[in-house]
Write a protein that holds these residues in place. Structure first.
Motif, PDB file in Angstrom:
ATOM      1  N   ASN A 140       0.814  -1.214   0.000  1.00  0.00           N
ATOM      2  CA  ASN A 140       0.000   0.000   0.000  1.00  0.00           C
ATOM      3  C   ASN A 140       0.850   1.268   0.000  1.00  0.00           C
ATOM      4  O   ASN A 140       0.346   2.357  -0.277  1.00  0.00           O
ATOM      5  N   LEU A 141       2.143   1.133   0.277  1.00  0.00           N
ATOM      6  CA  LEU A 141       3.036   2.285   0.250  1.00  0.00           C
ATOM      7  C   LEU A 141       3.250   2.805  -1.161  1.00  0.00           C
ATOM      8  O   LEU A 141       3.529   3.992  -1.357  1.00  0.00           O
ATOM      9  N   PHE A 142       3.156   1.918  -2.171  1.00  0.00           N
ATOM     10  CA  PHE A 142       3.409   2.361  -3.550  1.00  0.00           C
ATOM     11  C   PHE A 142       2.404   1.808  -4.558  1.00  0.00           C
ATOM     12  O   PHE A 142       2.559   2.013  -5.765  1.00  0.00           O
ATOM     13  N   VAL A 143       1.361   1.128  -4.080  1.00  0.00           N
ATOM     14  CA  VAL A 143       0.330   0.572  -4.962  1.00  0.00           C
ATOM     15  C   VAL A 143      -1.024   1.125  -4.538  1.00  0.00           C
ATOM     16  O   VAL A 143      -1.309   1.234  -3.345  1.00  0.00           O
ATOM     17  N   GLN A 144      -1.843   1.467  -5.505  1.00  0.00           N
ATOM     18  CA  GLN A 144      -3.225   1.874  -5.217  1.00  0.00           C
ATOM     19  C   GLN A 144      -4.078   0.612  -5.151  1.00  0.00           C
ATOM     20  O   GLN A 144      -4.483   0.063  -6.169  1.00  0.00           O
ATOM     21  N   LEU A 145      -4.316   0.112  -3.954  1.00  0.00           N
ATOM     22  CA  LEU A 145      -5.060  -1.130  -3.777  1.00  0.00           C
ATOM     23  C   LEU A 145      -6.542  -0.891  -4.052  1.00  0.00           C
ATOM     24  O   LEU A 145      -7.122   0.100  -3.602  1.00  0.00           O
ATOM     25  N   GLN A 146      -7.147  -1.844  -4.766  1.00  0.00           N
ATOM     26  CA  GLN A 146      -8.541  -1.675  -5.182  1.00  0.00           C
ATOM     27  C   GLN A 146      -9.458  -2.773  -4.675  1.00  0.00           C
ATOM     28  O   GLN A 146     -10.626  -2.517  -4.385  1.00  0.00           O
ATOM     29  N   SER A 147      -8.953  -3.995  -4.592  1.00  0.00           N
ATOM     30  CA  SER A 147      -9.799  -5.121  -4.187  1.00  0.00           C
ATOM     31  C   SER A 147      -9.045  -6.016  -3.224  1.00  0.00           C
ATOM     32  O   SER A 147      -7.821  -6.170  -3.331  1.00  0.00           O
ATOM     33  N   ARG A 148      -9.788  -6.611  -2.301  1.00  0.00           N
ATOM     34  CA  ARG A 148      -9.182  -7.550  -1.368  1.00  0.00           C
ATOM     35  C   ARG A 148     -10.065  -8.784  -1.247  1.00  0.00           C
ATOM     36  O   ARG A 148     -11.271  -8.679  -1.022  1.00  0.00           O
ATOM     37  N   PHE A 149      -9.432  -9.933  -1.409  1.00  0.00           N
ATOM     38  CA  PHE A 149     -10.133 -11.209  -1.328  1.00  0.00           C
ATOM     39  C   PHE A 149      -9.535 -12.020  -0.182  1.00  0.00           C
ATOM     40  O   PHE A 149      -8.648 -11.550   0.527  1.00  0.00           O
ATOM     41  N   ARG A 150      -9.993 -13.237  -0.038  1.00  0.00           N
ATOM     42  CA  ARG A 150      -9.582 -14.050   1.102  1.00  0.00           C
ATOM     43  C   ARG A 150      -8.074 -14.285   1.116  1.00  0.00           C
ATOM     44  O   ARG A 150      -7.440 -14.252   2.166  1.00  0.00           O
ATOM     45  N   ASN A 151      -7.495 -14.556  -0.037  1.00  0.00           N
ATOM     46  CA  ASN A 151      -6.052 -14.843  -0.078  1.00  0.00           C
ATOM     47  C   ASN A 151      -5.328 -14.011  -1.126  1.00  0.00           C
ATOM     48  O   ASN A 151      -4.250 -14.383  -1.587  1.00  0.00           O
ATOM     49  N   MET A 152      -5.925 -12.868  -1.505  1.00  0.00           N
ATOM     50  CA  MET A 152      -5.299 -12.048  -2.546  1.00  0.00           C
ATOM     51  C   MET A 152      -5.776 -10.604  -2.455  1.00  0.00           C
ATOM     52  O   MET A 152      -6.911 -10.329  -2.054  1.00  0.00           O
ATOM     53  N   VAL A 153      -4.883  -9.692  -2.842  1.00  0.00           N
ATOM     54  CA  VAL A 153      -5.263  -8.296  -3.013  1.00  0.00           C
ATOM     55  C   VAL A 153      -4.874  -7.883  -4.423  1.00  0.00           C
ATOM     56  O   VAL A 153      -3.930  -8.419  -5.014  1.00  0.00           O
ATOM     57  N   ALA A 154      -5.642  -6.963  -4.981  1.00  0.00           N
ATOM     58  CA  ALA A 154      -5.381  -6.482  -6.339  1.00  0.00           C
ATOM     59  C   ALA A 154      -5.340  -4.968  -6.333  1.00  0.00           C
ATOM     60  O   ALA A 154      -6.028  -4.304  -5.547  1.00  0.00           O
ATOM     61  N   GLY A 155      -4.501  -4.409  -7.193  1.00  0.00           N
ATOM     62  CA  GLY A 155      -4.393  -2.963  -7.281  1.00  0.00           C
ATOM     63  C   GLY A 155      -3.679  -2.565  -8.550  1.00  0.00           C
ATOM     64  O   GLY A 155      -3.488  -3.373  -9.461  1.00  0.00           O
ATOM     65  N   VAL A 156      -3.273  -1.319  -8.609  1.00  0.00           N
ATOM     66  CA  VAL A 156      -2.611  -0.806  -9.796  1.00  0.00           C
ATOM     67  C   VAL A 156      -1.523   0.189  -9.356  1.00  0.00           C
ATOM     68  O   VAL A 156      -1.694   0.923  -8.383  1.00  0.00           O
ATOM     69  N   ILE A 157      -0.414   0.165 -10.067  1.00  0.00           N
ATOM     70  CA  ILE A 157       0.654   1.139  -9.824  1.00  0.00           C
ATOM     71  C   ILE A 157       0.372   2.370 -10.669  1.00  0.00           C
ATOM     72  O   ILE A 157       0.284   2.285 -11.902  1.00  0.00           O
ATOM     73  N   THR A 158       0.183   3.499 -10.032  1.00  0.00           N
ATOM     74  CA  THR A 158      -0.147   4.737 -10.733  1.00  0.00           C
ATOM     75  C   THR A 158       0.907   5.800 -10.455  1.00  0.00           C
ATOM     76  O   THR A 158       1.771   5.646  -9.569  1.00  0.00           O
ATOM     77  N   ARG A 159       0.809   6.862 -11.215  1.00  0.00           N
ATOM     78  CA  ARG A 159       1.731   7.981 -11.009  1.00  0.00           C
ATOM     79  C   ARG A 159       1.587   8.534  -9.604  1.00  0.00           C
ATOM     80  O   ARG A 159       2.581   8.838  -8.932  1.00  0.00           O
ATOM     81  N   ASP A 160       0.339   8.673  -9.129  1.00  0.00           N
ATOM     82  CA  ASP A 160       0.110   9.223  -7.796  1.00  0.00           C
ATOM     83  C   ASP A 160       0.610   8.278  -6.701  1.00  0.00           C
ATOM     84  O   ASP A 160       1.158   8.733  -5.694  1.00  0.00           O
ATOM     85  N   SER A 161       0.402   6.960  -6.865  1.00  0.00           N
ATOM     86  CA  SER A 161       0.840   6.014  -5.836  1.00  0.00           C
ATOM     87  C   SER A 161       2.357   5.990  -5.736  1.00  0.00           C
ATOM     88  O   SER A 161       2.914   5.914  -4.632  1.00  0.00           O
ATOM     89  N   VAL A 162       3.046   6.070  -6.870  1.00  0.00           N
ATOM     90  CA  VAL A 162       4.513   6.111  -6.849  1.00  0.00           C
ATOM     91  C   VAL A 162       4.989   7.449  -6.288  1.00  0.00           C
ATOM     92  O   VAL A 162       5.960   7.504  -5.528  1.00  0.00           O
TER      93      VAL A 162
END
Length: 468
Positions: free
Chosen positions: A333-355
């Motif tokens: 979460n320090l450098f990724v914009q997290l969008q979804s969280r599941f039982r054993n996985m999280v998904a997100g995207v690396i963006t200009r703002d997150s970096v």
């Protein structure tokens, strides 16, 4: 950057100590054994070869003991032995330090009368604990520090001693936008990338520095840390053999999860796995492994180096992390914009703002890329290179974009009455290489902070000079 890294750090610290400090350290068999374990393999072989030889040995004879591969490593090993005061070199002969020789023999044979390896309690503990409990305790204590560093909302605030160490070691610093809150630094993020053993040693080395400032007996502090590395996991030890300084240390080490005491003032303590692996020469078991052991499933303990192989990065900057660890999720979460969280996985995207947010915290593009490579999923490791080049290049470009401007302290000179005065001052500033910027039309220029006094003096002298 694991075992070798923490060995390098402790070597560098020990090498700064004076000879009389080593002579006191060598009086404890446990300390001699711990230092022996930290030596490179060829250094350990030399020590064992010298152990029962009382006479000086020519350096040339030692050179004859090694093969061609060993010839390359021998000079460095001899240098370390000398810097650690284990070996004394006179002209072309080597002699082992007598105190080290005797106490190391005692460590190997069980000789001597000192209870250097701790005193197991003779009476049973009414509130006895087992190894799974100690593993769980060590994990909770240590990971609470890491959670605080990454800003996990549910994290418990560490003790004042831990906060002082985090700030003193520059792993965290007070932010300019919120002066009352500690924030992770570039060095702190690099700290998170290390294995647990390296992290613990980084803390302890800073603790040693603080102990010197507080005028604690450094030899007693080091002896106790080295003693902990030789204790038995699951055994409880009496505090009776500890000095006042060492009993004082127990309170701090409890905060780190290195030892367990049921309550303050208890007459017994338990070393945790973080303690017993301090000088073992192998990686300390990681937090994830500790959780598995606690659950009674040692078969699922990950390989040394941490919870690896769980990140998938796509060319469209999408990232999928197969982890349930709140700590790993918080790091992402320090450098990724997290969008979804599941039982054993999280998904997100690396963006200009997150970096950009990561860069503001002092985290570099190289560190982000290194983290993604270190924790890349096995499927990604089949690729060459491991990470998509488009994403890697873009992360670096975002960093370069932020670094286009550089702030420099300067003095602004303006409102010159005469163009000739400005031209003369500008030329003088150029000649002494202190001119940052100038605009002749507006008779304005910027001078470096270091050059201000010289240019100021030049302008004053010129203005005081009578005009022709």
């Amino acid at each position: 950057m694991s075992v070798d890294n923490f060995k390098t750090n402790i070597y560098e610290y020990l090498e700064t100590l004076p000879t009389f400090t080593f002579l006191r350290l060598f009086e404890k068999p446990a300390t001699c054994l711990a230092i022996f374990r930290l030596l490179p393999s060829i250094g350990r072989q030399i020590v064992m070869s010298f152990l029962y030889v009382e006479a000086d040995i020519p350096v040339q004879d030692v050179n004859d003991w090694v093969n061609k591969d060993g010839e390359r490593m021998l000079p460095e090993a001899l240098h370390k032995l000398s810097r650690l005061r284990i070996m004394d070199r006179h002209n072309n002969t080597l002699m082992m330090n007598g105190t080290f020789r005797q106490e190391f023999k005692n460590a190997l044979t069980g000789g001597g009368t000192q209870q250097s390896f701790g005193l197991p309690c003779s009476t049973p503990d009414k509130h006895s604990v087992d190894i799974p409990f100690l593993d769980q305790y060590a994990t909770q204590q240590w990971e609470s520090i890491l959670h605080y560093m990454v800003g996990t909302s549910s994290s418990k605030k560490p003790s004042r001693g831990v906060l002082n160490l985090l700030e003193r070691s520059q792993l965290m610093q007070y932010g300019s936008d919120d002066p009352g809150t500690l924030q992770i630094t570039n060095k702190g993020f690099q700290f998170l990338l290390q294995d647990v053993n390296t992290q613990v040693w980084a803390f302890l080395l800073q603790y040693l520095n603080m102990a010197e400032v507080l005028q604690m007996d450094l030899v007693e502090v080091l002896n106790f840390l080295f003693q902990l590395g030789s204790l038995e996991l699951g055994e409880n030890y009496s505090v009776e053999t500890l000095t006042q300084t060492q009993q004082q240390m127990l309170e701090d080490l409890r905060d780190y999860g290195i030892v367990y005491q049921r309550k303050r003032g208890s007459r017994r303590y338990y070393p945790t796995r973080l303690a017993t692996t301090l000088t073992s020469g192998s990686l300390a078991i990681t937090g994830a492994a500790l959780r598995n052991v606690t659950a009674g499933d040692t078969s699922k303990a990950p390989a040394a180096g941490g919870e690896q192989g769980f990140v998938i990065l796509e060319t469209n900057y999408r990232i999928y992390a197969y982890t349930e660890s709140p700590l790993q999720i918080a790091v992402l979460n320090l450098f990724v914009q997290l969008q979804s969280r599941f039982r054993n996985m999280v998904a997100g995207v690396i963006t200009r703002d997150s970096v950009k947010n990561a860069l503001i915290k002092g985290i570099t593009a190289r560190q982000i890329i290194s983290y993604l490579e270190t924790h890349a999923h096995p499927q990604m490791r089949k690729n060459t290179p491991i990470l998509p080049l488009t994403v890697v290049d873009q992360i670096q470009l975002w960093e370069m974009e932020r670094c286009r401007l550089k702030t420099t302290s300067a003095y602004l000179y303006h409102e010159f009455n005469m163009q000739a005065d400005f031209d003369a001052a500008e030329k003088y500033a150029k000649d002494i290489d202190v001119l940052l910027w100038s605009n002749p039309k507006k008779r304005t220029m910027a001078i470096t902070q270091s050059g201000h006094d010289q240019v100021k003096g030049f302008v004053k002298r010129r203005l005081q000079t009578p005009r022709q």
